[in-house]
Enzyme design. Structure first.
Site, mmCIF file in Angstrom:
data_model
loop_
_atom_site.group_PDB
_atom_site.id
_atom_site.type_symbol
_atom_site.label_atom_id
_atom_site.label_comp_id
_atom_site.label_asym_id
_atom_site.label_seq_id
_atom_site.Cartn_x
_atom_site.Cartn_y
_atom_site.Cartn_z
ATOM 1 N N LYS A 209 0.808 -1.217 0.000
ATOM 2 C CA LYS A 209 0.000 0.000 0.000
ATOM 3 C C LYS A 209 0.842 1.269 0.000
ATOM 4 O O LYS A 209 2.037 1.253 0.296
ATOM 5 C CB LYS A 209 -0.988 -0.019 1.170
ATOM 6 N N ARG A 254 -3.587 -10.016 5.057
ATOM 7 C CA ARG A 254 -3.979 -10.045 3.642
ATOM 8 C C ARG A 254 -2.796 -9.553 2.813
ATOM 9 O O ARG A 254 -2.430 -8.375 2.907
ATOM 10 C CB ARG A 254 -5.212 -9.148 3.463
HETATM 11 C C1 YH5 Z 1 -7.895 -4.291 3.314
HETATM 12 O O1 YH5 Z 1 -6.992 -3.598 3.787
HETATM 13 N N1 YH5 Z 1 -7.620 -3.745 0.842
HETATM 14 S S1 YH5 Z 1 -8.081 -3.660 -1.846
HETATM 15 C C2 YH5 Z 1 -3.535 -0.019 -3.133
HETATM 16 C C3 YH5 Z 1 -2.251 -0.510 -3.199
HETATM 17 C C4 YH5 Z 1 -1.969 -1.790 -2.805
HETATM 18 C C5 YH5 Z 1 -2.991 -2.605 -2.363
HETATM 19 C C6 YH5 Z 1 -1.374 1.565 -3.914
HETATM 20 N N2 YH5 Z 1 -9.317 -4.985 0.149
HETATM 21 C C7 YH5 Z 1 -8.186 -4.343 1.920
HETATM 22 O O2 YH5 Z 1 -5.137 -4.148 -1.469
HETATM 23 N N3 YH5 Z 1 -9.996 -5.871 2.317
HETATM 24 C C8 YH5 Z 1 -8.336 -4.143 -0.210
HETATM 25 O O3 YH5 Z 1 -1.180 0.223 -3.649
HETATM 26 C C9 YH5 Z 1 -9.222 -5.130 1.481
HETATM 27 N N4 YH5 Z 1 -8.697 -5.034 4.119
HETATM 28 C C10 YH5 Z 1 -9.716 -5.801 3.632
HETATM 29 N N5 YH5 Z 1 -10.447 -6.492 4.510
HETATM 30 C C11 YH5 Z 1 -6.752 -2.461 -1.765
HETATM 31 C C12 YH5 Z 1 -5.376 -3.021 -1.825
HETATM 32 C C13 YH5 Z 1 -4.304 -2.126 -2.300
HETATM 33 C C14 YH5 Z 1 -4.563 -0.832 -2.687
#
Ligand code: YH5
Length: 278
Positions: A209, A254
């Site tokens: 993230k 996750r």
């Molecule tokens: C979460 O924290 N996150 S989708 C932006 C990124 C990298 C990864 C800019 N679904 C979560 O993974 N469900 C997502 O780089 C989730 N908890 C739960 N429960 C976003 C994501 C991501 C976004």
């Protein structure tokens, strides 16, 4: 929990499973097989992109993405499957298709979602998000970020209980990166023990993230070490808390990089075996 991103336009791992504009099911099942070999216990299937500015997906599009993948995983693997969705109809069809958990970044606030989740009898993960994906990073604002996020999650937990979801079927998630500044994300991370003190198991998603990118000044494809480090820190923080407190045990991480995270956690667990109680 290994992330299976089946959206064409995601930020971190966008479109990797696509050949042109169609989802490549062979690639998708190969990715699942790899995550399971690498040590994932749960596969989280996401058919809606929640990245800032992502285009909204229709219910039909989401079903068309998620259902063939869910069915294919069920046929091929003996894995726990979580479906990342906010849509009532997707919750219903995922449940009848054999999903094991509903993971909702909107904490079952969409029309019909709470009822659909309750009818499914599946465990639910309730995540906090301030505003909506298209505007959540515009100007995140809290007077007390930890208190407000916990209060929101406890309210949603209460709504779940009232809808008939069993208490032991609920997980909570602070929602890292969802309407939070870097400082707010780090404040929440340090307060994971307070989330655990609610008594509910937690799900933590920091993998790749922006908060890691901001701290290390690295693009999304270079955040592996940062992501693994944060996973170990979350485990350590919560384990320390669990030693002092019998409630609030249980953590799902996750992650995108299953192999590396499992390696780090294996080392951490083995080191902890030799901890002397003083
Ligand atoms: C979460 O924290 N996150 S989708 C932006 C990124 C990298 C990864 C800019 N679904 C979560 O993974 N469900 C997502 O780089 C989730 N908890 C739960 N429960 C976003 C994501 C991501 C976004």
């Amino acid at each position: 929990m290994g992330i299976l991103n089946i959206t064409p336009d995601s930020f971190s791992d966008g479109g990797q499973l696509y050949s042109g504009s169609v989802l490549d099911l062979d690639k998708t099942f190969h990715a699942v097989a790899q995550m399971l070999t690498d040590g994932a216990d749960i596969i989280d299937i996401g058919g809606e992109s929640t990245r800032p500015g992502a285009t909204a997906v229709s219910q039909q599009q989401e079903l068309d993405r998620v259902m063939p993948v869910l069915q294919g995983i069920k046929q091929r693997f003996d894995a726990l499957i979580s479906v990342d969705t906010s849509t009532a109809q997707v919750i219903r069809e995922a449940a009848s298709g054999g999903a094991h958990m509903i993971n909702d970044v909107r904490a079952l606030q969409r029309e019909g979602a709470l009822e659909a989740a309750a009818q499914s009898r599946l465990p639910v993960c309730l995540m906090h998000m301030q505003n909506q994906p298209n505007n959540m990073q515009a100007s995140p604002s809290y007077s007390d970020v930890v208190a407000e996020v916990i209060e929101f999650l406890l309210q949603r937990k209460q709504a779940c209980l009232e809808a008939g979801i069993a208490s032991d079927q609920i997980l909570l998630d602070p929602g890292f990166g969802f309407g939070k500044t870097l400082e707010q994300n780090l404040t929440l991370f340090n307060a994971l023990d307070q989330f655990a003190d609610t008594g509910y198991p937690l799900l933590v998603g920091v993998s790749r993230k922006t908060m890691i990118g901001q701290l290390l000044d690295l693009d999304v494809d270079q955040r592996l070490i940062g992501s693994v480090t944060m996973a170990v820190l979350a485990a350590q923080l919560l384990a320390q808390n669990a030693l002092q407190n019998t409630t609030g045990q249980g953590l799902i991480l996750r992650v995108h990089d299953v192999l590396e995270t499992v390696q780090a956690l294996t080392l951490w667990q083995n080191v902890n075996k030799f901890k002397c109680e003083k």
